[in-house]
Design a protein around this motif. Sequence first.
Motif, short mmCIF file in Angstrom:
data_model
loop_
_atom_site.label_atom_id
_atom_site.label_comp_id
_atom_site.label_asym_id
_atom_site.label_seq_id
_atom_site.Cartn_x
_atom_site.Cartn_y
_atom_site.Cartn_z
N VAL A 145 48.92 15.62 21.62
CA VAL A 145 50.09 14.88 21.11
C VAL A 145 50.91 14.27 22.25
N ILE A 146 50.83 14.84 23.45
CA ILE A 146 51.54 14.25 24.58
C ILE A 146 50.57 13.79 25.67
N TRP A 160 43.39 20.62 20.44
CA TRP A 160 44.54 20.16 21.20
C TRP A 160 44.33 20.33 22.70
N THR A 432 53.50 9.47 27.74
CA THR A 432 54.62 9.56 26.81
C THR A 432 55.65 8.45 27.01
N SER A 473 58.55 17.69 27.12
CA SER A 473 59.73 17.72 26.27
C SER A 473 60.80 18.60 26.91
N TRP A 503 60.78 8.90 20.55
CA TRP A 503 59.63 9.79 20.44
C TRP A 503 59.77 10.62 19.17
N GLU A 506 58.46 15.25 15.28
CA GLU A 506 57.34 16.14 14.98
C GLU A 506 56.46 16.37 16.20
N ASN A 507 56.41 15.38 17.12
CA ASN A 507 55.63 15.58 18.35
C ASN A 507 56.24 16.68 19.20
N ARG A 508 57.56 16.71 19.24
CA ARG A 508 58.22 17.77 20.01
C ARG A 508 57.94 19.13 19.39
#
Length: 558
Positions: A145-146, A160, A432, A473, A503, A506-508
């Motif tokens: 995701v990042i 992941w 990111t 994050s 950003w 939900e990614n965080r």
Amino acid sequence: MVVLKLVLDAFLLAVATTAQQIPLNGEQPNEKWTQFHHPIRRVAVIGAGPAGLQAAAKLIEHNFEVRLFDRSPSPGGNWFYTDETPVREPYPDKPVNEVPDVPQQLPAVHYYKDGEDGISLEDRWKEHWQPRPLWDSLHTNSPAVITELPGVPYSAAQPWVLSNHVIQAHVRAYASLHNLNANDDTNVTSYATRAESLEKIKETQTWRLTLRKLERIPEIKSIKATWWTEEFDAIVSATGPYVAPHVPTIDGIDNWSRAIRDDDGYSIYHSQSYRRPQRYQNKTILIVGASVSASEIARDIAPFTKTLYTSIRVSSHIFHDKLLTNSQPHAKLSPFQLRSRLRFPEIATVVPEIKSFEPLVDHKKGIKDGKIHLVNGSVLTGIDEIILATGYIRSKTFGPNLTADGQPEDLHWTGHWIPDPTLAFTNVRSWTIGKYQSYAFAKVWEGTAHLPPQWEMQKDYDDRKYQFRGLFSSPQAEALFRQYVAWLNNESLENGGRFVEPWPLENREIFAYYSEVEWIKGYTGLRNFTDFENLPQSEWPSGHAAAWESIVFEEEGW
């Protein structure tokens, strides 16, 4: 051999900038924003990794004439895996300011033959493009995701923890999506091409790049080298500050560096050359280092080795065995340093820092009979091979000196170099914040976004404002995300252009869950990663957190 690097000839003496000069007498001129000498139309992007590809794609989208250069034969940057290994590292490190050899008359062409100047064709090719220090089983220490470029999402079923091969395919897919791959338009891309020098032309206020391209010509068993120059209105440096492996200064290491093992390879070498574990079967191995490549290579070779040692330098960043617990993280360690320590295999015996290598009598017999003196007075012997997982050298790229964390000095938070904002650096985490910074480059140079006057940018820099970086994050990243979004959208509102979104929350949340499982329990609950709204600037964390940065900064913890 010439160190592969980018240099700026007498740059600081010739920095007649395209923008309004910063007043030397302290007076503040009346301009509202930085003005450019002439319209910016032609832009060079140096580096085709995740950062450079995004910069080139966005500039092309905004109708700039773009040229993308990379020393590699294909895109990917540090995520371009190959079984080729780099030419051997020098002992000791070479000076970072070594100037490449360029013919006096350009353009120029030369056909290298095998063995010319004592260099094989294979080594000449590898010295030019410098195969990346990835090994076959390497996985990133950041979640998908990042670690994702826009427009080419990973499969929903993708684990992941990403293999370097998956990331490489991902980056090349992005390059192909934007017609920036090696087999695309050569009027835009030039791979296997190294930027040798950069200079500012006072009369035209443009940048002149000196370039060198190598092409392998197997039919005549030679390599064709071509040197030429091109001029640009603006430059994006997307190369990063690390260009060569670091060899630690240890008494006797130069002597040991000449030792040859049974298969004619060297007995001591940098981790940049590591690829696969099978050849370490039943050997006694010493890994020097304590960061990402040290712990991950140790995990990779542990099932094959007879005995495995790791030498860790004693410093405030290193904790002792009694602190190797998930529940008691050491206050001096970043989560990435801690993760690396925790991931060393149980069979690895930790030994102290090396004090000296006792000189070898016969370099043709390897190092097995050699003696390694440690700082605690003990002696290691019986070692078959030594892997130096000791990081990489910081180097100047274009002109400015580097700060302690490897960034160019006098760099505005947007990535523009304050003395001349037609020179920009990709100084944020490309996965990111890269898309925001690339958009900023395009908007500033097309006139739909404005930078403050140079005196104001310099004052903010000198006052140490806006010195946060775009990592994970963290409070720094959260603040930088928000600053980019607010600034870009305000400029679009006033001057035209599309708006950007922050950003996704939900990614965080995904990142928070990942860090709990893969890094250390309680990571997102640590003081520096909670109340980022009210966290004082003086207390922002200064650790380096990107997956690649965790490798290149490892000389601080070996």
